[in-house]
Write a protein that holds these residues in place. Structure first.
Motif, PDB file in Angstrom:
ATOM      1  N   ALA A 128       0.951  -1.072   0.110  1.00 27.72           N
ATOM      2  CA  ALA A 128      -0.136   0.006   0.044  1.00 27.72           C
ATOM      3  C   ALA A 128       0.726   1.280  -0.056  1.00 27.72           C
ATOM      4  CB  ALA A 128      -1.053   0.061   1.273  1.00 27.72           C
ATOM      5  N   PRO A 129       1.876   1.289   0.908  1.00 26.95           N
ATOM      6  CA  PRO A 129       2.702   2.626   0.872  1.00 26.95           C
ATOM      7  C   PRO A 129       3.236   3.042  -0.603  1.00 26.95           C
ATOM      8  CG  PRO A 129       3.314   1.571   2.630  1.00 26.95           C
ATOM      9  CD  PRO A 129       2.415   0.553   1.640  1.00 26.95           C
ATOM     10  N   ARG A 138       0.524   3.972  -2.987  1.00 24.09           N
ATOM     11  CA  ARG A 138      -0.126   5.342  -2.755  1.00 24.09           C
ATOM     12  C   ARG A 138       1.114   6.335  -3.321  1.00 24.09           C
ATOM     13  NH1 ARG A 138      -1.417   3.318   2.476  1.00 24.09           N
ATOM     14  NH2 ARG A 138      -3.682   3.389   2.497  1.00 24.09           N
ATOM     15  N   TYR A 139       2.430   5.956  -3.336  1.00 28.32           N
ATOM     16  CA  TYR A 139       3.276   6.945  -3.870  1.00 28.32           C
ATOM     17  C   TYR A 139       3.221   6.913  -5.351  1.00 28.32           C
ATOM     18  CZ  TYR A 139       7.948   8.966  -4.753  1.00 28.32           C
ATOM     19  OH  TYR A 139       8.929   9.803  -5.104  1.00 28.32           O
ATOM     20  N   TYR A 155       0.624   6.030  -7.392  1.00 32.03           N
ATOM     21  CA  TYR A 155      -0.622   6.562  -8.147  1.00 32.03           C
ATOM     22  C   TYR A 155      -1.366   7.353  -7.499  1.00 32.03           C
ATOM     23  CZ  TYR A 155       0.396   2.197 -10.783  1.00 32.03           C
ATOM     24  OH  TYR A 155       0.932   1.080 -11.569  1.00 32.03           O
ATOM     25  N   GLN A 156      -2.511   8.060  -7.752  1.00 33.04           N
ATOM     26  CA  GLN A 156      -3.246   8.963  -7.138  1.00 33.04           C
ATOM     27  C   GLN A 156      -4.882   8.792  -7.829  1.00 33.04           C
ATOM     28  OE1 GLN A 156      -0.215  10.427  -8.358  1.00 33.04           O
ATOM     29  NE2 GLN A 156       0.758   9.888  -6.215  1.00 33.04           N
ATOM     30  N   PHE A 189      -5.509  -0.761  -6.269  1.00 36.21           N
ATOM     31  CA  PHE A 189      -5.678  -1.364  -4.983  1.00 36.21           C
ATOM     32  C   PHE A 189      -6.579  -2.681  -5.425  1.00 36.21           C
ATOM     33  CE2 PHE A 189      -4.759   0.625  -0.742  1.00 36.21           C
ATOM     34  CZ  PHE A 189      -3.822   1.208  -1.222  1.00 36.21           C
ATOM     35  N   LEU A 208      -5.003   5.025  -8.466  1.00 34.54           N
ATOM     36  CA  LEU A 208      -4.555   4.314  -7.129  1.00 34.54           C
ATOM     37  C   LEU A 208      -5.849   3.222  -6.695  1.00 34.54           C
ATOM     38  CD1 LEU A 208      -3.257   3.808  -4.611  1.00 34.54           C
ATOM     39  CD2 LEU A 208      -4.363   5.984  -3.472  1.00 34.54           C
ATOM     40  N   GLU A 209      -7.046   3.746  -6.863  1.00 33.64           N
ATOM     41  CA  GLU A 209      -8.396   2.936  -6.516  1.00 33.64           C
ATOM     42  C   GLU A 209      -8.120   1.506  -7.397  1.00 33.64           C
ATOM     43  OE1 GLU A 209     -12.973   2.878  -6.973  1.00 33.64           O
ATOM     44  OE2 GLU A 209     -11.977   4.777  -6.479  1.00 33.64           O
TER      45      GLU A 209
END
Length: 250
Positions: free
Chosen positions: A40-41, A44-45, A47-48, A56, A52-53
């Motif tokens: 996850a970290p 998050r770095y 994708y935005q 995940f 990012l969704e």
């Protein structure tokens, strides 16, 4: 080698989270939630927003491998995610790569750690335990966790910096051979420990140690039967029963 993008702080957070891979299991997706928590970290770095969704979501699929071998696998997956975030084409996607190698890595990890390193560490600790040393549990933990931590931390970094070539790295290391060598060392040490215990017991009973050689034909016979394919469980039960009967009548 491509220039890597993830900062050291992100990599350290990812490494620390590898200890929580198995903190959450499900029958349907096994370790997928733990694997996503580890990555996850970094995701998050990289994708935005909607990307990012989507990242995940695609990692919430079935995932199940050996917990120590998961580190190099997830490190290589992060490398592929990074390439995908840059828009670089790859021969295989991150999730497809993960699904392809998780079963072979699981088999290697089971043989290497559960079948090789753990029994070997236990036998070495038994030597200290027999001498009454309180360091025996410490010896076991150190002997087992040194390779474990090396695979967990070094494997993650090697996987991240190697990417798809991580599979070649594992192949070159001949890890299944390591498992065989560890098992052979365990058997040799266990045999030596049994011989030493027999010698000590005979000495405590005032019996000449040479009488212990009477068991040598039995050991040779058991080895011959094993090579002929006799059931190990049956041999253990038969030997235990024979020794109990011998002890009862003597």
């Amino acid at each position: 080698m491509r220039q890597k993008k993830l900062p050291l702080a992100i990599l350290l957070r990812t490494l620390g989270r590898t200890f929580l891979l198995q903190a959450s299991w499900s029958f349907e997706r096994m370790q997928s939630l733990g694997a996503l928590y580890i990555m996850a970290p970094a995701l998050r770095y990289l994708y935005q927003g909607q990307d990012l969704e989507e990242a995940f979501r695609r990692h919430m699929v079935y995932f199940n491998t050996h917990p120590f071998m998961a580190s190099p696998l997830l490190g290589a997956t992060l490398s592929l995610e990074e390439a995908q975030a840059r828009g670089e084409g790859a021969a295989i996607g991150p999730v497809e790569f993960r699904e392809m190698v998780m079963a072979p890595f699981a088999a290697i990890g089971d043989a290497l750690f559960w079948g090789g390193f753990r029994p070997l560490a236990a036998v070495i600790a038994l030597f200290f335990a027999f001498k009454g040393s309180l360091w025996a549990p410490v010896v076991f933990l150190v002997m087992f966790n040194l390779p474990h931590l090396w695979f967990r931390f070094g494997g993650m970094l090697r996987g991240y910096f190697s990417g798809l070539r991580m599979v070649e790295v594992v192949q070159r290391r001949h890890l299944p051979d390591w498992a065989i060598r560890a098992k052979e060392a365990t058997v040799v040490l266990l045999g030596g420990l049994c011989a030493y215990l027999t010698l000590v017991c005979l000495g405590s009973e005032g019996v000449a140690s040479g009488w212990g050689l009477l068991f040598l034909p039995l050991v040779v016979a058991l080895g011959w039967l094993t090579r002929k394919g006799a059931s190990n469980l049956l041999l253990i039960l038969a030997t235990t029963g024979a020794l109990l009967c011998l002890g009862f009548f003597l």
